[in-house]
Structure formats: C-alpha cells, structure tokens
Design a protein around this motif. Structure first.
Motif, PDB file in Angstrom:
ATOM      1  N   GLN A   1       0.802  -1.231   0.000  1.00  0.00           N
ATOM      2  CA  GLN A   1       0.000   0.000   0.000  1.00  0.00           C
ATOM      3  C   GLN A   1       0.830   1.274   0.000  1.00  0.00           C
ATOM      4  O   GLN A   1       0.402   2.281  -0.513  1.00  0.00           O
ATOM      5  CB  GLN A   1      -0.968  -0.023   1.183  1.00  0.00           C
ATOM      6  CG  GLN A   1      -2.236  -0.767   0.811  1.00  0.00           C
ATOM      7  CD  GLN A   1      -3.359  -0.577   1.787  1.00  0.00           C
ATOM      8  OE1 GLN A   1      -3.129  -0.174   2.926  1.00  0.00           O
ATOM      9  NE2 GLN A   1      -4.571  -0.877   1.369  1.00  0.00           N
TER      10      GLN A   1
ATOM     11  N   GLU B   1      -4.277  -4.547  -3.261  1.00  0.00           N
ATOM     12  CA  GLU B   1      -5.223  -3.691  -3.987  1.00  0.00           C
ATOM     13  C   GLU B   1      -4.607  -3.101  -5.248  1.00  0.00           C
ATOM     14  O   GLU B   1      -4.553  -1.876  -5.400  1.00  0.00           O
ATOM     15  CB  GLU B   1      -5.696  -2.537  -3.068  1.00  0.00           C
ATOM     16  CG  GLU B   1      -6.332  -2.968  -1.773  1.00  0.00           C
ATOM     17  CD  GLU B   1      -7.814  -3.314  -1.919  1.00  0.00           C
ATOM     18  OE1 GLU B   1      -8.268  -3.476  -3.069  1.00  0.00           O
ATOM     19  OE2 GLU B   1      -8.490  -3.443  -0.887  1.00  0.00           O
TER      20      GLU B   1
ATOM     21  N   GLU C   1      -7.039  -0.711  -7.136  1.00  0.00           N
ATOM     22  CA  GLU C   1      -7.847   0.157  -6.264  1.00  0.00           C
ATOM     23  C   GLU C   1      -8.266   1.470  -6.930  1.00  0.00           C
ATOM     24  O   GLU C   1      -9.394   1.930  -6.790  1.00  0.00           O
ATOM     25  CB  GLU C   1      -7.051   0.459  -4.995  1.00  0.00           C
ATOM     26  CG  GLU C   1      -7.875   1.034  -3.890  1.00  0.00           C
ATOM     27  CD  GLU C   1      -6.996   1.390  -2.699  1.00  0.00           C
ATOM     28  OE1 GLU C   1      -5.780   1.525  -2.870  1.00  0.00           O
ATOM     29  OE2 GLU C   1      -7.545   1.531  -1.600  1.00  0.00           O
TER      30      GLU C   1
ATOM     31  N   THR D   1      -7.807  -7.844  -2.392  1.00  0.00           N
ATOM     32  CA  THR D   1      -8.740  -7.018  -3.152  1.00  0.00           C
ATOM     33  C   THR D   1     -10.040  -6.871  -2.378  1.00  0.00           C
ATOM     34  O   THR D   1     -10.415  -7.753  -1.612  1.00  0.00           O
ATOM     35  CB  THR D   1      -9.022  -7.621  -4.545  1.00  0.00           C
ATOM     36  OG1 THR D   1     -10.029  -6.840  -5.183  1.00  0.00           O
ATOM     37  CG2 THR D   1      -9.493  -9.066  -4.458  1.00  0.00           C
ATOM     38  N   HIS D   2     -10.683  -5.717  -2.582  1.00  0.00           N
ATOM     39  CA  HIS D   2     -12.000  -5.592  -1.959  1.00  0.00           C
ATOM     40  C   HIS D   2     -13.097  -5.797  -2.984  1.00  0.00           C
ATOM     41  O   HIS D   2     -14.259  -5.822  -2.655  1.00  0.00           O
ATOM     42  CB  HIS D   2     -12.133  -4.252  -1.221  1.00  0.00           C
ATOM     43  CG  HIS D   2     -12.111  -3.079  -2.138  1.00  0.00           C
ATOM     44  ND1 HIS D   2     -10.931  -2.480  -2.521  1.00  0.00           N
ATOM     45  CD2 HIS D   2     -13.098  -2.412  -2.761  1.00  0.00           C
ATOM     46  CE1 HIS D   2     -11.200  -1.483  -3.340  1.00  0.00           C
ATOM     47  NE2 HIS D   2     -12.513  -1.421  -3.511  1.00  0.00           N
TER      48      HIS D   2
END
Ligand SMILES: Nc1ncnc2c1ncn2[C@@H]1O[C@H](COP(=O)(O)OP(=O)(O)OP(=O)(O)O)[C@@H](O)[C@H]1O
Length: 574
Positions: A416, A497, A500, A527-528
């Motif tokens: 991140q 992500e 993202e 991942t969301h």
C-alpha cells in the motif's frame, strides 16, 4: 560509548591518543607560559641582573611557540582520527542497514529516520572532538596547575593553596558541567520539541496552502505557525540564558579561585613573585577546565545519537554473513503461516492466530471487510512487519524451507505504501530488475495495462513523473507500480489492492488478467472487489484478524457466511 561505536573508533586509537597528548601538552605549555611569564614580570619589577631573567625569557618564548605548535598538531591529529573513525562508522552502519532483513525489527523505514541516523553518525565526531579531547586536556591541565602551585607555594601554605585550587577546579570541572548538562539538556530538549512543532506547522501551511485557502482556514493555520515560532524563540532564549549563566559562573569561579589561591599563598608567607605565579597559574588552570561545561552539555545532546547508532550496529548480523551476490530462489514458492499473530505498536491485534498453507504456484485472493487484516497478512509474508507470535515459512521445491539468505528476494510485490520515484518512468520500473531487457519491460507494462499509458506520455519511457508520481493520474500511477511488481517476477508475488484506483470494469479486467496469466510465481492478491475472483484458485476470507472461510469463489458463494454477505453487499452496491 557502546561497543559497536567504540569498535569503529578503536582502529584509530593511536591517532586519537596522539591528539590527546598534543592537546594536553598544549594546555600544559599554557600553564607553563603563564607561570613563567608571571615569574618574569614580577621578578623583572625587582630589577635583577638581566642574566637572572634569561632562562625565564627563553622559557616564555619556548612555551608560547610550543603551545601554538602543539595546539595545531592536536587539531590535525584529532580531526584526522575523528574523520577516519567517522568514515569507518558510516561504512559499518551502512553494512548493518543493508544486511538487515526487513521485519527483523528496528527498521529505518522513512526518509526522516534515515536523515536522523545520518546526523546521529555525524554526532559521534563531536563526542571525540568536543568531549573526549577537551576532557583529557582539562584533566592534564588541572593536575599541572596543582603541581605548579604546590611547587610555587611557600612551605607553610602548600596544603591550603593546593586545597583551594583543587576546590575551584572541582567546582569548575565537575559542578558546572553537571549543572550545564542538566539545565542545558532540558532547555535544548524544549527547543528541539519547539523546532519540530514549528517545522510541522510550517509544512502544513506551505503544502496545504491551497486547501487551507479553499476552506478559509489559512489565517488560523498561519496563527498556529506563528505561535509555534514564538514558542521556539522562547525556548532558544532560555537555552541561551542557561549557556550565558554557566559561562558567567565559570568566570566567577575562576576569579574567586585565583584570588583565594593568592590570599592563601600570601598568608602562608609567599613573596610577590610567588604570589603572581600562584594567581596566574590558578587562573589558567581553572580556565582550562571551564570547557568541560560545554563538553558535558554537548555529551548530553549527542548521547542519544550514540546510543541509536550503537543499537543499529548491535542489531547487525555478523560481518561477512551477507557478502557476495545475494542468494536467490527460483520458481514458485509455497507460503505457510503457523499460528501467526501480529500486534501493532498501539496494541491493535491485526492478525490473530492465522494458520494457512498456500501451495507453490497457487493464485490466492485475500478478501474481507476493511480492517480485517488483509494488508497485514501480506506485510507479514513480505517480512515488512514482524510477527508477535507464530512463524512464516516459505517452502521451495520438495517443501524445502527457503534458506534465510534467500528470503529477501523471494517475496516482492506492490504494497500500500509503494513509492513512485522522482525520475523517469523507466527509472521507476528498473529497481525491480535492473538488468531487464526492453522486451521484459514491455511485457510487464502490457500485463499491468501500463503500456498504453506509456504510449500516451509525452516522452514515453523517458517521461519524468515528478516527486511521488505527481505527473500521473491515480490510475496511471497504480498501473506503473503494478508493472514494477510484475517485472520483478518473484517466487511469491504479493499485490495489495493493485486495481484500487481504477474504475470497476478496468479493475475487474486487470484482476482477471492477474489471476489467469500463465506462468509466474505464487500470487497473494488483496482485493476488496469480488466480481473477478472466479478465476482465483482459492480465496481466504479474513475477519477480525482471523481466516474465517477459505475455498473457491463458487463454493463460498453457495453457502451462507461472511463471503456471501460480502458478495451480496457488492451486488447491491453495483
Ligand atoms: N501501521 C499500523 N499501525 C497501527 N495499526 C495498524 C497499522 N496498519 C494496520 N493497522 C491496524 O491493523 C488492523 C488491520 O489492518 P489492515 O490494514 O491489515 O486491514 P485491511 O483488511 O487491509 O484493511 P483495508 O481493506 O482497509 O486496507 C486494523 O485495525 C488497522 O487499524
């Protein structure tokens, strides 16, 4: 001084001792000069034969020349020793940092910390030049002053004269330094805190100027910055007051001691020549120990730096353990987490007893609500965050554990806090694989959807992207970072992500591409978005730092549970 720091200084010990001897000798010549000059002047006033003064005249000249020469020699030898020790120390600190495996604790993770470490190392120079050498010279000079006064004092007053001078030396050489270190340290601490606060406030105003004006908060923030500046001014005034008071106290002690020594000498029956020698010798002896107050204050300032450097050196592996080219591991590698628990410094339990085995080459998606511990799981595998309990193992072919020296290269990817360097696009990708060919660069860029971005940039691969990738949009920046991770092609690829900043359609296409691409290592993908996860070999569902479900997408959506809840929530939001 800690063992590690002393280890860097020791090879230059001979030079340092030479500097200390030269410095102490210069001070002794100073005492000799004053004593001889005092005797000469007082004796000359009695109008003796010139022959009676010749030795003293030569002595004064000799001491004066020797003092200057020895002082010069001390500066030369002292700086030579200190700079050599500093170069040695820088090398050792660099080796210690380079050899450290991420996650082993005590990392220097950001620019501020690195800058502080650089000044910490430089501060060691001050320990040698401004604490050790003046200390040796002061002790030598104080002892010499006592000896000269003992010799010059009349028989009846030796004990009192020496006792008075010793008391003066003790006050100037021990009392004042302790007071200076205590009061000066507190004042300097307040000034340092105020300086830091001012820097933060000033940066807020400068970097956030546009936002502050937009929200009408510029006046308030500027006022806070002015307040911080005023606090710094007060703190610096108070630090200066302490220095001034200590210096003034030093002069008072010097004068009082000299007067008391003369008085004691006269009471013991000293003639005017002896009295002049006693007075001036006491003056110069006390003067030589006065710098100890500054040395003590400086020591108090630099001691934490020396401790920090020592800690870095002591945490380093044995020298030579990481020499040569780094060991590498080829092909996909399996990942095993056994009872892994991660407690963040603020006490938050980010992972709570995670037991997971991912076979080599599998593509695994890690999903869960915000704060479930997905990023932490990746950080632990990458060795960027230490585990509080449990163990992370990487297993190569035949389930053999990857040797520790090959671990740093085994897991790479996109985390991140990935950084975009202030260079060209090409420069930003090459850290992943400095020897990459143009074809490899193009292939990684194509997989990350970055190739069309490069085509659209004014200078293609040679476009300068600015600090933090400011010249790129959020999506372009993210594709660049992903291309870098893919170029590395490590045995275990961790991607946090990677889609993202993209719109849902582009994000799903990218995720599908990552999960279905042929070859490559083991993939752990946070991942969301769940829409593209049918292609993952397996999903790990995290909740509250635990793995609460695992399996293929189809199997997990088929049963009620956390994954189906997430899936339904995403479908509703679409
Ligand atoms: N650097 C940190 N310092 C302190 N606590 C942290 C840090 N990073 C994460 N945490 C905490 O650890 C827990 C797990 O965070 P983590 O980032 O792993 O979750 P996540 O599932 O990746 O969340 P998200 O999807 O929002 O990124 C959270 O409670 C978070 O507040």
């Amino acid at each position: 001084m800690s063992g590690g720091v002393w280890g860097a200084v020791r090879p230059h010990g001979v030079r340092l001792v030479a500097a200390a001897v030269a410095g102490a000798s210069a001070e002794l010549c100073g005492v000799g000069l004053i004593a001889a000059a005092a005797w000469l002047i007082a004796r000359a006033a009695q109008r003796p034969e010139l022959a009676a003064l010749t030795v003293a005249i030569v002595a004064v000249r000799g001491f004066a020349v020797a003092k200057g020469s020895l002082r010069y020699a001390e500066r030369l030898a002292g700086h030579d020793a200190a700079l050599r020790a500093l170069a040695e120390l820088r090398g050792r600190v660099f080796d210690a940092l380079a050899a450290r495996r991420p996650g082993a604790g005590g990392e220097v993770r950001d620019g501020d910390a690195l800058t502080r470490l650089v000044s910490d190392v430089d501060a060691v120079q001050d320990v040698l030049l401004r604490c050790v050498l003046p200390g040796v010279a002061a002790v030598a000079c104080g002892v010499a002053g006592l000896v000269v006064c003992g010799v010059a004092a009349p028989a009846g007053g030796v004990v009192v004269v020496v006792g008075v001078l010793a008391a003066g030396l003790l006050v100037a050489g021990a009392g004042l330094p302790v007071a200076a270190a205590w009061a000066g340290g507190r004042a300097a601490g307040r000034a340092a805190a105020a300086r830091e606060a001012l820097a933060v406030r000033a940066l807020d105003v400068l970097e956030g100027a546009a936002d502050l004006v937009m929200f009408g908060a510029d006046g308030r923030f500027a006022a806070r910055a002015r307040e911080a500046a005023a606090r710094l001014e007060r703190a610096e005034r108070s630090a200066a007051r302490v220095s001034g008071l200590v210096a003034a106290a030093g002069f008072v002690v010097q004068g009082v001691t000299a007067a008391a020594v003369v008085g004691a000498g006269l009471r013991g029956g000293a003639d005017e020549v002896a009295a002049a020698v006693l007075g001036l010798t006491a003056l110069v002896a006390v003067e030589a120990v006065l710098p100890l107050a500054g040395a003590a204050r400086r020591w108090r300032e630099v001691a934490p730096s020396v401790r920090r450097v020592g800690a870095v050196l002591e945490g380093a592996p044995v020298a030579g353990a990481v020499s040569g080219s780094p060991a590498t591991v080829r092909g996909p590698v399996g990942v095993e987490l056994l009872g892994v628990r991660v407690v963040r410094p603020d006490g938050v339990v980010a992972l709570d007893g995670v037991d997971v085995r991912v076979e080599p080459g599998r593509r695994v998606a890690v999903v869960g609500a915000s704060g479930a511990g997905k990023s932490t799981l990746l950080e632990v595998v990458a060795g960027a965050v230490p585990v509080s309990a449990g163990v992370v193992l990487l297993r190569g072919p035949g389930r053999r554990a990857v040797p520790p020296e090959a671990l740093p290269g085994a897991v790479r990817g996109l985390m991140q806090d990935a950084h975009v360097f202030a260079g060209t696009v090409r420069v930003n990708l090459l850290p992943a694989r400095p020897d990459a060919t143009v074809a490899e660069l193009d292939a990684a860029a194509a997989r990350a959807g970055f190739a069309e971005v490069v085509e659209g940039l004014p200078d293609g691969w040679d476009t300068v992207v600015g600090v933090g990738g400011r010249a790129l949009s959020g999506g372009q920046r993210q594709r660049l970072l992903l291309a870098r991770a893919l170029l590395a092609d490590p045995p275990v690829l961790v991607l946090d992500e990677p889609a993202e900043a993209l719109d849902p359609v582009a994000a799903d296409a990218l995720t599908r591409g990552l999960l279905t691409a042929p070859g490559g290592g083991t993939l752990l993908l946070v991942t969301h978005r769940l829409a593209a996860l049918e292609d993952a070999d397996e999903l790990l569902v995290l909740d509250g730092g635990r793995v609460v479900q695992r399996g293929a997408h189809a199997a997990l959506v088929a049963v009620p549970g956390p994954y189906r809840d997430l899936w339904e929530a995403e479908a509703l939001a679409a």
